[in-house]
Design a protein around this motif. Sequence first.
Motif, PDB file in Angstrom:
ATOM      1  N   SER A 267      32.759 -31.748 -11.211  1.00 37.05           N
ATOM      2  CA  SER A 267      32.813 -32.084 -12.638  1.00 37.05           C
ATOM      3  C   SER A 267      32.840 -30.848 -13.527  1.00 37.05           C
ATOM      4  O   SER A 267      33.277 -30.925 -14.676  1.00 37.05           O
ATOM      5  N   SER A 268      32.362 -29.711 -13.035  1.00 34.80           N
ATOM      6  CA  SER A 268      32.375 -28.507 -13.878  1.00 34.80           C
ATOM      7  C   SER A 268      33.273 -27.420 -13.293  1.00 34.80           C
ATOM      8  O   SER A 268      33.220 -26.264 -13.736  1.00 34.80           O
ATOM      9  N   MET A 269      34.085 -27.811 -12.309  1.00 31.73           N
ATOM     10  CA  MET A 269      34.968 -26.863 -11.636  1.00 31.73           C
ATOM     11  C   MET A 269      35.916 -26.106 -12.585  1.00 31.73           C
ATOM     12  O   MET A 269      36.095 -24.894 -12.438  1.00 31.73           O
ATOM     13  N   PRO A 270      36.525 -26.782 -13.576  1.00 25.29           N
ATOM     14  CA  PRO A 270      37.478 -26.055 -14.430  1.00 25.29           C
ATOM     15  C   PRO A 270      36.872 -24.847 -15.113  1.00 25.29           C
ATOM     16  O   PRO A 270      37.553 -23.859 -15.355  1.00 25.29           O
ATOM     17  N   GLU A 271      35.591 -24.904 -15.411  1.00 26.43           N
ATOM     18  CA  GLU A 271      34.958 -23.774 -16.094  1.00 26.43           C
ATOM     19  C   GLU A 271      34.456 -22.721 -15.119  1.00 26.43           C
ATOM     20  O   GLU A 271      34.585 -21.523 -15.362  1.00 26.43           O
ATOM     21  N   VAL A 272      33.844 -23.180 -14.024  1.00 27.70           N
ATOM     22  CA  VAL A 272      33.126 -22.237 -13.160  1.00 27.70           C
ATOM     23  C   VAL A 272      34.000 -21.677 -12.036  1.00 27.70           C
ATOM     24  O   VAL A 272      33.816 -20.532 -11.627  1.00 27.70           O
TER      25      VAL A 272
END
Lengths: 275, 242
Positions: A65-70
Amino acid sequence: MWEKLLYFDRRIIFLLIGAAVLIPFLTQWTLPHGKITATTQSLFDAIEQLPVGTPVMISFDYGPSSMPEVEPMAKALAYHILSRNLRLMAVTLVITGPQMADRAIIPVAKQLGKKYGKDWVNLGFKPGGAVLLTQMGESIKRAYPTDARNNPTIKLPVMTGVENYDDIGLVVDLASSGAPTTWIVYAHDPYRVNMAAGVTAVEAVDYYKFLQTGQLIGLLNGLKGAAEYEFLVGRKGFGKLGMASQSVAHLLIIVLVIIGNIGYFTIERHRSRRR
Amino acid sequence: MPEPSGITEILGIPTDIIGLWVAALLTLAIYSFLYGDNPVYKFAEHLFVGVSAAYGAAIVYHQALVPKLVQPLSAGLIQPLLAGNPAAIVWSKATLLIPGMLGLLIFGRFFRGYQWLSRWPIAFVMGLGAGLSIPRSIQSLILEQMHGTMQPVWPLTGGGFDNLLLIVGVVCTLAYFYFSLPHRGVMRWLSRIGIWFLMIGFGAGFGNTVMARISLLIGRIEFLLYEWLPTIGIHLGGPGIG
């Protein structure tokens, strides 16, 4: 007029935001780079100063769910660490972490010709959080008897001479949750291991206070931090491309917030006059 | 050392292509909520909850239970059993058997009349957690932060002004949350300044939240444009990133 503008169908805003994000992608538009944030630069400098062969630990404490940022941060960091011939050890406090580590490191390791088990290792997930971090302060191999591929860690060349935090040059926690606080409380403060973090923008506000105290030596803030790090390591990545869309969407949101506020105060003034 | 397996096929279709299509269709299903609540969105939402729970259980079993409990327990089990000395097993494996048994007690919740058994492992975890976290948290989150606030404010040009701002912010914000004195006179002004610091903090938080949420949308759009669309023959001249 203002009332109509303030209460129009919010799906129009969704469409506008969608278009603001999509157009820079379709036109391949990128923005010139501004000044690198000091917190990003300090993390880059810390890795630059490590002697060749030093183990660096990345904790992959995020999920899809937070892959695009991290993930852009993870790829840029892995590239920096492996290209400097440092040893990379991936750990995680969350169950989705092992897969995130593989997704980020395998393409970079292949690009640089680095071998699993010799140059890098994915130690996988172990439950326990605080207990696990405390145990790693005594013995990393006892905390992780096997890696994520079920290889005994004692036989991995990358683990040679790595007993506990004393042998780790730097720990970087990439997270979308409160995991960096756990690392600071149970690893940095009791064992004095150098620590930095890369977090989603939502979380970033909570971690600036640890820079002031020296508990973190660097911090990557969301997609912006990722784009800056990609620029520093000289690697074309998703962070820089995404920042153009990010900037257009931000401009749109600023305009919408201004319109909303003008509308609100105009309506309030009309109402108070009527009263 | 082996790395994760390469592409395999299902009915002649590479599994990575199937994975891309599943991910793309589920992304579109979730975004359909922007138009309004609908059964496709509900299906994707429920699927996510179920898959997450199953994935978590599998990872914990393979990466924690097996290497930390099952393998060490089963190692060296046969010889004492053949020698007819089960007591030796219990004695040598006590550090595994006791936590293992304690863990099993949590399943007491599923059996009427035995729910009380689950309180023991919960009490153990809570006791251990409190014992570990209270002293460490006080040290790391309170004392270290207090130390970080006590910085020199002179000369103002060499970072002193930043430190002064930090001290004023901490004192005024604390004053806002101090309810043992009425907010009149000096306290009124201090708490008013504290509200300003809080509002600036909330504004920074909101700005970061916007950036984070837009980043997630950017991530999905990038996936649909450069990973999914090429599988149906639409190439938008990808960014060529690694």
